[in-house]
Enzyme design. Structure first.
Site, PDB file in Angstrom:
ATOM      1  N   HIS A   3      49.856 -12.251  29.774  1.00  0.00           N
ATOM      2  CA  HIS A   3      49.439 -12.585  28.406  1.00  0.00           C
ATOM      3  C   HIS A   3      47.914 -12.560  28.319  1.00  0.00           C
ATOM      4  O   HIS A   3      47.229 -12.975  29.255  1.00  0.00           O
ATOM      5  CB  HIS A   3      49.979 -13.961  28.009  1.00  0.00           C
ATOM      6  CG  HIS A   3      49.848 -14.207  26.540  1.00  0.00           C
ATOM      7  ND1 HIS A   3      48.663 -14.577  25.971  1.00  0.00           N
ATOM      8  CD2 HIS A   3      50.741 -14.089  25.524  1.00  0.00           C
ATOM      9  CE1 HIS A   3      48.835 -14.691  24.657  1.00  0.00           C
ATOM     10  NE2 HIS A   3      50.092 -14.404  24.365  1.00  0.00           N
TER      11      HIS A   3
ATOM     12  N   GLU B  50      50.789  -6.329  22.755  1.00  0.00           N
ATOM     13  CA  GLU B  50      50.081  -7.346  21.982  1.00  0.00           C
ATOM     14  C   GLU B  50      48.597  -7.011  21.905  1.00  0.00           C
ATOM     15  O   GLU B  50      47.832  -7.413  22.794  1.00  0.00           O
ATOM     16  CB  GLU B  50      50.226  -8.719  22.649  1.00  0.00           C
ATOM     17  CG  GLU B  50      51.630  -9.242  22.726  1.00  0.00           C
ATOM     18  CD  GLU B  50      51.649 -10.758  22.707  1.00  0.00           C
ATOM     19  OE1 GLU B  50      52.343 -11.316  21.861  1.00  0.00           O
ATOM     20  OE2 GLU B  50      50.941 -11.379  23.521  1.00  0.00           O
TER      21      GLU B  50
ATOM     22  N   GLU C 201      45.872 -14.360  26.854  1.00  0.00           N
ATOM     23  CA  GLU C 201      45.189 -15.651  27.005  1.00  0.00           C
ATOM     24  C   GLU C 201      45.030 -16.016  28.481  1.00  0.00           C
ATOM     25  O   GLU C 201      44.090 -16.702  28.864  1.00  0.00           O
ATOM     26  CB  GLU C 201      45.950 -16.733  26.217  1.00  0.00           C
ATOM     27  CG  GLU C 201      45.712 -16.557  24.721  1.00  0.00           C
ATOM     28  CD  GLU C 201      46.798 -17.115  23.822  1.00  0.00           C
ATOM     29  OE1 GLU C 201      47.653 -17.887  24.283  1.00  0.00           O
ATOM     30  OE2 GLU C 201      46.780 -16.760  22.623  1.00  0.00           O
TER      31      GLU C 201
ATOM     32  N   GLY D 263      47.082 -14.495  16.972  1.00  0.00           N
ATOM     33  CA  GLY D 263      46.665 -15.800  16.455  1.00  0.00           C
ATOM     34  C   GLY D 263      46.052 -15.758  15.075  1.00  0.00           C
ATOM     35  O   GLY D 263      45.292 -16.664  14.700  1.00  0.00           O
TER      36      GLY D 263
ATOM     37  N   ASN E 228      56.920 -17.904  21.898  1.00  0.00           N
ATOM     38  CA  ASN E 228      55.944 -18.352  22.893  1.00  0.00           C
ATOM     39  C   ASN E 228      55.243 -19.575  22.323  1.00  0.00           C
ATOM     40  O   ASN E 228      54.382 -19.451  21.465  1.00  0.00           O
ATOM     41  CB  ASN E 228      54.944 -17.208  23.161  1.00  0.00           C
ATOM     42  CG  ASN E 228      53.805 -17.631  24.085  1.00  0.00           C
ATOM     43  OD1 ASN E 228      53.859 -18.693  24.709  1.00  0.00           O
ATOM     44  ND2 ASN E 228      52.775 -16.799  24.170  1.00  0.00           N
TER      45      ASN E 228
ATOM     46  N   SER F 127      50.433 -12.046  15.440  1.00  0.00           N
ATOM     47  CA  SER F 127      50.519 -12.399  14.014  1.00  0.00           C
ATOM     48  C   SER F 127      51.798 -11.929  13.334  1.00  0.00           C
ATOM     49  O   SER F 127      51.772 -11.479  12.191  1.00  0.00           O
ATOM     50  CB  SER F 127      49.293 -11.871  13.262  1.00  0.00           C
ATOM     51  OG  SER F 127      48.135 -12.416  13.826  1.00  0.00           O
TER      52      SER F 127
ATOM     53  N   LYS G   3      53.240 -21.494  23.724  1.00  0.00           N
ATOM     54  CA  LYS G   3      51.917 -21.726  24.333  1.00  0.00           C
ATOM     55  C   LYS G   3      51.798 -23.198  24.756  1.00  0.00           C
ATOM     56  O   LYS G   3      52.800 -23.747  25.197  1.00  0.00           O
ATOM     57  CB  LYS G   3      50.814 -21.287  23.367  1.00  0.00           C
ATOM     58  CG  LYS G   3      51.039 -19.842  22.878  1.00  0.00           C
ATOM     59  CD  LYS G   3      49.887 -19.235  22.164  1.00  0.00           C
ATOM     60  CE  LYS G   3      50.227 -17.797  21.792  1.00  0.00           C
ATOM     61  NZ  LYS G   3      49.134 -17.090  21.138  1.00  0.00           N
TER      62      LYS G   3
HETATM   63  P1  PGA Z   1      50.612 -15.136  17.508  1.00  0.00           P
HETATM   64  O1  PGA Z   1      50.655 -15.085  19.099  1.00  0.00           O
HETATM   65  O2  PGA Z   1      51.995 -14.800  17.007  1.00  0.00           O
HETATM   66  O3  PGA Z   1      50.202 -16.516  17.177  1.00  0.00           O
HETATM   67  O4  PGA Z   1      49.622 -14.092  17.078  1.00  0.00           O
HETATM   68  C1  PGA Z   1      51.363 -14.091  19.775  1.00  0.00           C
HETATM   69  C2  PGA Z   1      51.154 -14.266  21.252  1.00  0.00           C
HETATM   70  O5  PGA Z   1      50.044 -14.630  21.674  1.00  0.00           O
HETATM   71  O6  PGA Z   1      52.083 -14.060  22.052  1.00  0.00           O
END
Ligand code: PGA
Length: 251
Positions: free
Chosen positions: A91, A161, A93, A167, A4, A209, A6
């Site tokens: 997601h 998640e 976010e 993140g 992803n 992460s 983003k």
């Molecule tokens: P990350 O993000 O691996 O940077 O923690 C995962 C995600 O938001 O899908």
């Protein structure tokens, strides 16, 4: 293994460079399957750089309506027509930007109508001692799957998640044993809605992460089939290292 990206990288030139590197590391993997979810603006160009079955493309969002006066939105058919066969929905976010469970449910329906496979994200913002986060997960899952039949379940991939793990660095990811427990819980409630067989056949992924340092333990002890990788997917070396681990695990 889903990358992803983003809202990265900044330009189509950089996106092409990153994709070509990812392509190199993905190419020889026999068991692990790669899905890259770049920003929608790059999908069509990146799709041209790869014709084959080892890498698939996904969008990071769609709008629930098929067409019309919705300035700024992109439909399921549109992303599909430029090469996406998957879409990430729900997601955290996007939920943080105001997307509701009800809207996510409508997007899931729209994606399935357009023939897209759905990577459905669910996850609690924190784990309370009394286990209330489990009802929260149930609500997220059931409202997103409200209209999804047992037959359509094969087009759904659940990405668990937890928000508190997104993140950060590998050390902040979930403990493999906690992940294992959550995956069992998700399958159990899915078995309530559908049946045991369908619930156990469903692909459950983990995101938050994931790095090469924790990938092995999460796959081995966490009982997930793969990962939704955020920041680590922006480095072809790191993504390749995670992919290697997944490929060996799946062998
Ligand atoms: P990350 O993000 O691996 O940077 O923690 C995962 C995600 O938001 O899908």
């Amino acid at each position: 293994m889903i990358g992803n990206w983003k809202m990265n990288p900044a330009s189509i030139g950089e996106a092409k460079r990153l994709f070509l590197e990812v392509k190199k590391v993905s190419f020889r993997r026999r068991n692990a399957h790669t899905i890259i979810c770049p920003p929608a603006a790059f999908l069509a160009e990146l799709r041209k750089l790869y014709i084959g079955k080892r890498i698939a493309f996904g969008a990071q969002n769609i709008f629930a309506e098929p067409a019309g006066a919705y300035t700024g939105e992109i439909s399921a058919d549109m992303v599909s027509s430029v090469g996406a066969s998957y879409v990430i929905l729900g997601h955290s976010e996007r939920r943080a930007m105001g997307e509701t469970n009800e809207e996510i449910g409508r997007k899931v329906d729209a994606a399935l109508v357009a023939g897209l496979k759905v990577i459905l994200c669910v996850g609690e913002s924190d784990r309370d001692e009394h286990g209330e986060y489990l009802s929260y997960l149930r609500e997220e899952l059931f409202s997103a799957l409200l209209n999804v039949s047992r037959q359509s379940l094969k087009h759904i991939f659940i990405a668990y998640e937890p928000l508190w793990a997104i993140g950060k660095t590998g050390a902040d990811a979930i403990q493999p044993s906690d992940l294992h427990g959550t995956v069992i819980f998700l399958r159990k409630i899915l078995a309530e809605k559908y049946d045991k067989r369908s619930a156990f056949a469903l692909t459950i992924l983990y995101g938050g992460s994931v790095e090469s340092e924790n990938a092995q333990a999460l796959l081995e002890e966490g009982s997930v089939s793969g990962f939704l990788v955020g920041h680590a997917s922006l480095s072809a070396d790191e993504f390749g290292a995670i992919l290697n681990i997944a490929d060996a695990h799946a062998a």
